[in-house]
Scaffold this active site. Sequence first.
Site, PDB file in Angstrom:
ATOM      1  N   PRO A 151       0.854  -1.198   0.000  1.00 31.19           N
ATOM      2  CA  PRO A 151       0.000   0.000   0.000  1.00 31.19           C
ATOM      3  C   PRO A 151       0.890   1.249   0.000  1.00 31.19           C
ATOM      4  O   PRO A 151       1.323   1.727   1.055  1.00 31.19           O
ATOM      5  CB  PRO A 151      -0.780  -0.131   1.316  1.00 31.19           C
ATOM      6  CG  PRO A 151       0.113  -0.939   2.201  1.00 31.19           C
ATOM      7  CD  PRO A 151       0.927  -1.832   1.320  1.00 31.19           C
ATOM      8  N   ASP A 207       6.162   2.561   1.410  1.00 30.43           N
ATOM      9  CA  ASP A 207       5.225   1.561   1.900  1.00 30.43           C
ATOM     10  C   ASP A 207       4.599   2.101   3.183  1.00 30.43           C
ATOM     11  O   ASP A 207       5.283   2.285   4.197  1.00 30.43           O
ATOM     12  CB  ASP A 207       5.973   0.248   2.171  1.00 30.43           C
ATOM     13  CG  ASP A 207       5.049  -0.895   2.547  1.00 30.43           C
ATOM     14  OD1 ASP A 207       3.914  -0.629   2.984  1.00 30.43           O
ATOM     15  OD2 ASP A 207       5.466  -2.067   2.421  1.00 30.43           O
ATOM     16  N   HIS A 208       3.285   2.355   3.135  1.00 29.66           N
ATOM     17  CA  HIS A 208       2.630   2.988   4.281  1.00 29.66           C
ATOM     18  C   HIS A 208       2.560   2.068   5.493  1.00 29.66           C
ATOM     19  O   HIS A 208       2.216   2.515   6.597  1.00 29.66           O
ATOM     20  CB  HIS A 208       1.212   3.433   3.888  1.00 29.66           C
ATOM     21  CG  HIS A 208       0.856   4.788   4.390  1.00 29.66           C
ATOM     22  ND1 HIS A 208       1.098   5.183   5.683  1.00 29.66           N
ATOM     23  CD2 HIS A 208       0.282   5.855   3.781  1.00 29.66           C
ATOM     24  CE1 HIS A 208       0.670   6.423   5.846  1.00 29.66           C
ATOM     25  NE2 HIS A 208       0.184   6.865   4.704  1.00 29.66           N
ATOM     26  N   ARG A 209       2.918   0.801   5.318  1.00 30.08           N
ATOM     27  CA  ARG A 209       2.921  -0.102   6.472  1.00 30.08           C
ATOM     28  C   ARG A 209       4.120   0.138   7.377  1.00 30.08           C
ATOM     29  O   ARG A 209       4.056  -0.147   8.573  1.00 30.08           O
ATOM     30  CB  ARG A 209       2.937  -1.554   5.995  1.00 30.08           C
ATOM     31  CG  ARG A 209       1.705  -1.987   5.209  1.00 30.08           C
ATOM     32  CD  ARG A 209       1.887  -3.383   4.645  1.00 30.08           C
ATOM     33  NE  ARG A 209       2.978  -3.439   3.684  1.00 30.08           N
ATOM     34  CZ  ARG A 209       3.372  -4.545   3.049  1.00 30.08           C
ATOM     35  NH1 ARG A 209       2.744  -5.698   3.292  1.00 30.08           N
ATOM     36  NH2 ARG A 209       4.368  -4.512   2.186  1.00 30.08           N
ATOM     37  N   CYS A 229       5.775   3.094   7.904  1.00 27.00           N
ATOM     38  CA  CYS A 229       5.814   4.398   8.564  1.00 27.00           C
ATOM     39  C   CYS A 229       4.595   5.207   8.140  1.00 27.00           C
ATOM     40  O   CYS A 229       3.876   4.838   7.213  1.00 27.00           O
ATOM     41  CB  CYS A 229       7.093   5.157   8.216  1.00 27.00           C
ATOM     42  SG  CYS A 229       7.198   5.663   6.482  1.00 27.00           S
TER      43      CYS A 229
END
Length: 465
Positions: free
Chosen positions: A262, A435-437, A439
């Site tokens: 994501p 990758d928003h997972r 940070c």
Amino acid sequence: MAQVLEFKLPDLGEGLTEAEIVRWLVAVGDVVAIDQPVVEVETAKAMVEVPCPYGGVVTARYGEEGTELPVGAPLLTVAVGGTGAPEELTEAAPEAAPKATAEDAVSSEYSGNVLVGYGTAGPVARRRRVHRENPAVAQAAAPVPAVAPAPVAVKAPEPAAAGFAGHDGPVPVISPLVRKLARDRGIDLREVRGSGPEGLILRADVELALAALERPATASAPAAAAPAVAAPARAVAGERIPLRGLRGAVADKLSRSRTEIPDATCWVDADATELMAARRAMNEAGGPKISLLALLARICAHALARFPELNSTVDTAAREIVRLPAVHLGFAAQTPRGLVVPVVKDAGTRTAESLTEEFARLTESARQGTLTPADLTGGTFTLNNYGVFGVDGSTPIVNHPEAAMLGVGRIIPKPWVHQGELAVRQVVQLSLTFDHRVCDGGTAGGFLRYVADCVEQPAVLLRTL
């Protein structure tokens, strides 16, 4: 008495299971030395030359240029020892040799862009009679399955045998000519059920599958036959380019990245005037020239030391974020064969001169198609200088399994407010896709802002010396 040894496609490392023959470097009848490159193959990661561990006379080649072969498939046979006279080659033992033992296994490892270090402890392959009467047949002959030392008569498959059944892994095909027929007619061999021994795909299987595809969709299937599978819609016109080799590997990786990660992107404009001036001063001082990419790499390495969240990967199975101890910096390089991402190992500990030298080496190898799998794997962060294409910005796809990519646009003169006054400055757009997972936006924004500060004021880096 000459002994005919069979050389098989070796394990090319990094989990590669097949390779495509790009160019033969020897012909039937040529004399080869030990460790002489005999064929150039393309894997999913790179183009490599494969050397033969035997010295002697080439008696047969297996596979045409453009043929994909699985690891372990025969490449060629070599007559070793003797005088090389035709009668000696013809009288080579035709019986199948015993199966190779672990001691007979051929080992290999990478050194540069070729494979070296093959063992020759003993014969590791079946011996074959050389087709002296028809060298063309010897060159195009397909390997005989290990379970059948003599030709086996195979009953023509029933219509039902031409149905489709998915294959996992390399597809067993009796001959490169059959593989070429399928490729030319648009048949996916992974969807063909083979009627030969152990599922081996014969020419008749491909012809029946082709007939099933060309059969009108409205035609009713015979009651005794298996239900016909509807042929997929095919474009009447247009060039078809197979997604295989390097291009196929890139497609698979990008698709996986887009599916699993994501991602989000943030960007900022930065005044690169001072950075350009600092580089000019470095190069005017003498010594090896420093590239702009090397300076940007140094900035990235220092920024990752402050924001280690972005030098990480996600272990989806364990549901853990793995922060990586070293910075192995990948950079996107466009080549005639497609996009590749060579990796500069330990970029965080290198000087600007060392980075410049390594970027130049990897770029040249990429253009020549001689990058090794080691050069293309292990990256933890990617630097994408798409400004060389004359564009200002981009939202790239993260290079799986990494967590972020810094994009750099072209540096061009633009109106800019400098020290309270309007001036013409060298401006660059920087973008960070992450990758928003691993940070949130605050961390990503902090990283990008620090990179922009270093571009605008290179003296900021003096704190880290």
